[in-house]
Design an enzyme around this catalytic site. Structure first.
Site, PDB file in Angstrom:
ATOM      1  N   HIS A   1       1.454   4.584  -2.706  1.00  0.00           N
ATOM      2  CA  HIS A   1       1.481   5.885  -2.796  1.00  0.00           C
ATOM      3  C   HIS A   1       2.929   6.858  -3.088  1.00  0.00           C
ATOM      4  CE1 HIS A   1      -1.757   6.448  -0.492  1.00  0.00           C
ATOM      5  NE2 HIS A   1      -0.976   6.016   0.937  1.00  0.00           N
TER       6      HIS A   1
ATOM      7  N   HIS B   1       0.478  -1.316   0.290  1.00  0.00           N
ATOM      8  CA  HIS B   1       0.162  -0.027   0.029  1.00  0.00           C
ATOM      9  C   HIS B   1       1.036   1.569  -0.025  1.00  0.00           C
ATOM     10  CE1 HIS B   1      -3.514   2.625   1.123  1.00  0.00           C
ATOM     11  NE2 HIS B   1      -1.813   2.859   2.492  1.00  0.00           N
ATOM     12  N   GLU B   2       2.112   1.321   0.562  1.00  0.00           N
ATOM     13  CA  GLU B   2       3.047   2.430   1.272  1.00  0.00           C
ATOM     14  C   GLU B   2       3.449   2.863  -0.392  1.00  0.00           C
ATOM     15  OE1 GLU B   2       2.028   4.538   2.601  1.00  0.00           O
ATOM     16  OE2 GLU B   2       1.429   3.124   4.907  1.00  0.00           O
TER      17      GLU B   2
END
Ligand SMILES: [Zn+2]
Length: 238
Positions: free
Chosen positions: A103, A99-100
């Protein structure tokens, strides 16, 4: 205001939703932290691999203390993973790390909502800092019943709305990062279908906390607008 049952009814509903969402994310994360992945790759390994697969070589992966403190910092191009993610080869760690990275990919591809959210941070910080004083001043000067009060009421609501806008634009940013994460994990063949389900559950639970923050912000905004008499004529001087 804090003795107002309507305040607790509206804002309390948002707070209850936020607490429930936080409980869900913690319990889901704990559950899938205990289940190791077959690849034995840690959160840091997964992050580095996905970054490299996407041609992103200028983003560093670092360890950060705390629980659920994972984040991507676009200014220093640093991906910081918390202790339970960085060195853990679990489904939960894999999901959060991916998920990071989502980004970081958004940043590399200039994903517009991320750019807007970053630019909006100082606006929302200023707005939230000032709004409470302006809204208090609006209540004290009679709200919509007086010229002074109505100007202050509108200004206060506008200032508070900057934070609501922030929680709103956070939604596409977070949902998109998780969507990218799951797609990358699947495409890269890092995980089995069962492991993907675990990562998805963790990310869905995390997404709920952002929805709760948005709902709480909208309810707070509506409460102020109602009590100041901007909507519904519910003016009160308390
Ligand atoms: Zn995120």
């Amino acid at each position: 205001m804090y003795f107002d049952p309507l305040y607790w009814l509206m804002i309390g509903a948002g707070m209850a939703l936020s607490l429930w969402a936080q409980f869900r994310v913690k319990s889901t994360f704990a559950k899938y932290s205990r289940i190791p992945t077959s690849s034995r790759m840690t959160g840091a390994d997964v992050a580095r691999r996905i970054l490299d697969d996407n041609g992103i070589t200028d983003v560093r992966v670092e360890r950060v203390p705390g629980d659920l403190t994972d984040h991507y910092d676009p200014r220093s191009k640093t991906l910081r993973l918390s202790d339970p993610v960085f060195a853990s080869p679990s489904m939960a760690a894999m999901g959060v790390a991916a998920h990071e990275v989502g980004h970081a990919i958004q940043h590399a591809q200039r994903y517009a909502p991320l750019g807007f959210r970053s630019a909006w941070v100082p606006v929302a910080n200023l707005g939230s800092g000032l709004s409470i004083f302006v809204i208090m001043a609006a209540f004290m000067t009679g709200g919509m019943a007086t010229a002074m009060g109505s100007n202050l009421a509108w200004l206060g609501i506008l200032l508070f709305a900057t934070t609501t806008v922030f929680t709103l634009v956070t939604l596409p940013v977070e949902f998109d990062a998780s969507r990218r994460a799951l797609a990358t994990l699947e495409r890269g063949g890092y995980v089995s279908q069962v492991e993907l389900t675990g990562a998805r559950r963790v990310l869905n639970a995390a997404a709920l906390t952002y929805v709760a923050a948005f709902v709480t912000s909208v309810l707070t905004l509506l409460y102020y607008a109602f009590r100041l008499g901007l909507i519904g004529g519910g003016r009160s001087r308390d």
